[in-house]
Design an enzyme around this catalytic site. Structure first.
Site, PDB file in Angstrom:
ATOM      1  CG  ASN A  10      -1.821   1.139   1.362  1.00 53.01           C
ATOM      2  OD1 ASN A  10      -1.830   2.009   0.481  1.00 53.01           O
ATOM      3  ND2 ASN A  10      -2.588   1.185   2.434  1.00 53.01           N
ATOM      4  NE  ARG A  87      -6.335   0.935   0.517  1.00 56.87           N
ATOM      5  CZ  ARG A  87      -6.580   1.554   1.644  1.00 56.87           C
ATOM      6  NH1 ARG A  87      -5.663   1.619   2.577  1.00 56.87           N
ATOM      7  NH2 ARG A  87      -7.747   2.096   1.847  1.00 56.87           N
ATOM      8  CG  HIS A 176     -13.188   3.230   3.814  1.00 54.08           C
ATOM      9  ND1 HIS A 176     -13.933   4.200   4.451  1.00 54.08           N
ATOM     10  CD2 HIS A 176     -11.889   3.536   4.036  1.00 54.08           C
ATOM     11  CE1 HIS A 176     -13.119   5.049   5.043  1.00 54.08           C
ATOM     12  NE2 HIS A 176     -11.871   4.679   4.813  1.00 54.08           N
ATOM     13  NE  ARG A 237     -10.335  12.375   4.760  1.00 50.41           N
ATOM     14  CZ  ARG A 237     -10.323  11.086   4.429  1.00 50.41           C
ATOM     15  NH1 ARG A 237     -11.326  10.562   3.771  1.00 50.41           N
ATOM     16  NH2 ARG A 237      -9.304  10.335   4.738  1.00 50.41           N
ATOM     17  CD  GLU A 381      -8.769  -1.274   4.630  1.00 46.04           C
ATOM     18  OE1 GLU A 381      -9.042  -0.581   3.657  1.00 46.04           O
ATOM     19  OE2 GLU A 381      -8.370  -0.803   5.714  1.00 46.04           O
TER      20      GLU A 381
END
Ligand code: AMP
Length: 398
Positions: A10, A87, A176, A237, A381
């Site tokens: 990743n 990823r 996600h 965010r 993940e």
């Protein structure tokens, strides 16, 4: 296929997270992080069979960091490395599943840069470096957006002029996806239900947060949109705001687009509301001590989350359960409890003791008997990326 080690990578702009995953084993043999790449402080940290180590790799770039990693991977895989799973943050509409990386796929990934200008270049750097270092290994891209390509058009279109969608790809993509896929499948197996005949609401709550409606193993709606800014309150965010806010801030504050984007992405969310931190642990401690901002941030976070979960239910014909995951979802009994309190119309109620016990990787049901199922399922993940990579390799060798 006997041995099935997959190296999962990743890549961020200055970091590489990695894990050597054998899906038949519960733990990763090797995992770690190369960080501060491109700077004098660059370092490689890893964990091999439970023991930790690190080494400075001053000024290393992505390729040099992967080269440093190579002997560790070779030792851990013992000659049984089948492929590399990357990823990739955005697959646009082109990538609806994981994809074998050949030159055409790489071109397509590069063309998606306008949709994720910060992440795609880093992902591409990682793919190019890994391809040079491991030229004989299959490379597979697993996209954060791909799981959501099953959204129906009424869920993915914005109410905007059609030309913006047709010619510029302006639509809701969702993110996600790997996590929503993994935990909803786990939730079904945990509950003794067939994944292909089950309906879930999932709340992935980490630094980034999103909800998802999963029906019969397919994403049917999700809270993030064109970018990961849409939807829930997150660490820094804002999530949803009035779209006119941009114009308002430009007129009243004289802010540039960059300043507005920075504020909404980096200075808002839990950090903006609390004036203290983007970290939920810090906020929970501060709330205990009566910190007004932390208390408000937690209240807004949970209310907005519950509203989003309720809205996702429009995509379901029945509800088999709500699943919490991600750093906050897996560890915060307070957030789970406060959120579920707003959802009593859905017959949701938590068992206080079970809720308190599900922390630090403990999975389980946390609802009181007779009420709607609520589960805590730790996400993984890397494992899902390895599973997707292996599935693709098996198709190619079948
Ligand atoms: P992630 O991005 O999935 O690593 O999640 C990061 C978020 O999880 C941060 O807001 C952390 O504060 C939060 N988190 C991790 N552990 C806990 C905990 N024990 N209680 C509350 N929040 C936690």
């Amino acid at each position: 296929m006997q041995a099935c080690n997959i190296l999962v990578i990743n890549c961020g702009s200055s970091s590489i997270k990695f894990a050597l995953v054998n899906p038949t084993e519960p733990d990763f043999t090797l995992s770690g992080l190369a960080e501060r790449l491109g700077s004098a402080d660059a370092a490689l940290h890893w964990q091999y069979r439970g023991s930790k180590d690190s080494k400075p790799i001053g000024n290393a770039d992505h390729r040099q960091a992967l080269a440093e990693l190579l002997p560790l991977v070779e030792r851990a895989a013992q000659g049984k490395l089948l492929g590399i799973g990357h990823r990739v943050v955005h697959g646009g509409e082109y990538f609806t599943t994981a994809s074998w990386i050949d030159s055409k796929a790489l071109q397509e990934i590069k063309s998606l840069e306008p949709l994720a200008p910060l992440h795609i270049p880093a992902n591409v750097q990682g793919i190019e470096a890994a391809t040079k270092l491991f030229p004989d290994l299959p490379q597979v891209a697993v996209f954060d957006t791909a799981f959501h390509q099953s959204l129906p058009e009424h869920a993915f279109r914005y109410a905007l002029p059609e030309v913006l969608y047709r010619q510029h790809g302006v639509r809701r993509y969702g993110f996600h996806g790997t996590s929503h896929h993994y935990v909803s499948a786990q939730a079904a197996s945990f509950s003794g239900l067939a994944y292909g005949d089950s309906s879930w609401l999932v709340a992935h709550l980490g630094n980034g947060c999103s909800t998802c409606a999963v029906v019969n193993g397919q994403s049917r709606d999700t809270s993030m949109g064109l970018t990961p800014l849409e939807g829930l309150v997150m660490g820094t965010r804002s999530g949803d705001v009035d779209p006119n806010l941009h114009g308002h801030l430009a007129r009243t504050m004289g802010w540039s687009l960059d300043e507005i984007n920075h504020t909404l992405n980096q200075d808002s969310g839990l950090l903006g509301l609390s004036g203290l931190s983007n970290d939920m642990r810090t906020l929970e401690q501060a709330r205990e001590q009566g910190h007004v901002g932390a208390t408000l941030a937690i209240e807004v976070f949970c209310y907005r989350l519950a509203k989003s979960i309720a809205s996702m239910s429009c995509a379901l014909l029945r509800l088999d359960g709500l699943v919490f995951t991600g750093g906050i979802g897996e560890n915060s009994a307070l957030i789970r409890n406060k959120t579920v309190q707003h959802l009593s119309l859905f017959n949701m109620q938590l068992d206080r003791e079970a809720n308190a016990l599900c922390i630090r990787g403990v999975a389980g049901p946390i609802h009181t008997p007779g009420h709607t199922r609520v589960l805590v399922i730790p996400t993984n993940e890397e494992r899902q990326i390895a599973l997707d990579t292996l599935a693709l390799l098996k198709q190619h060798t079948a």
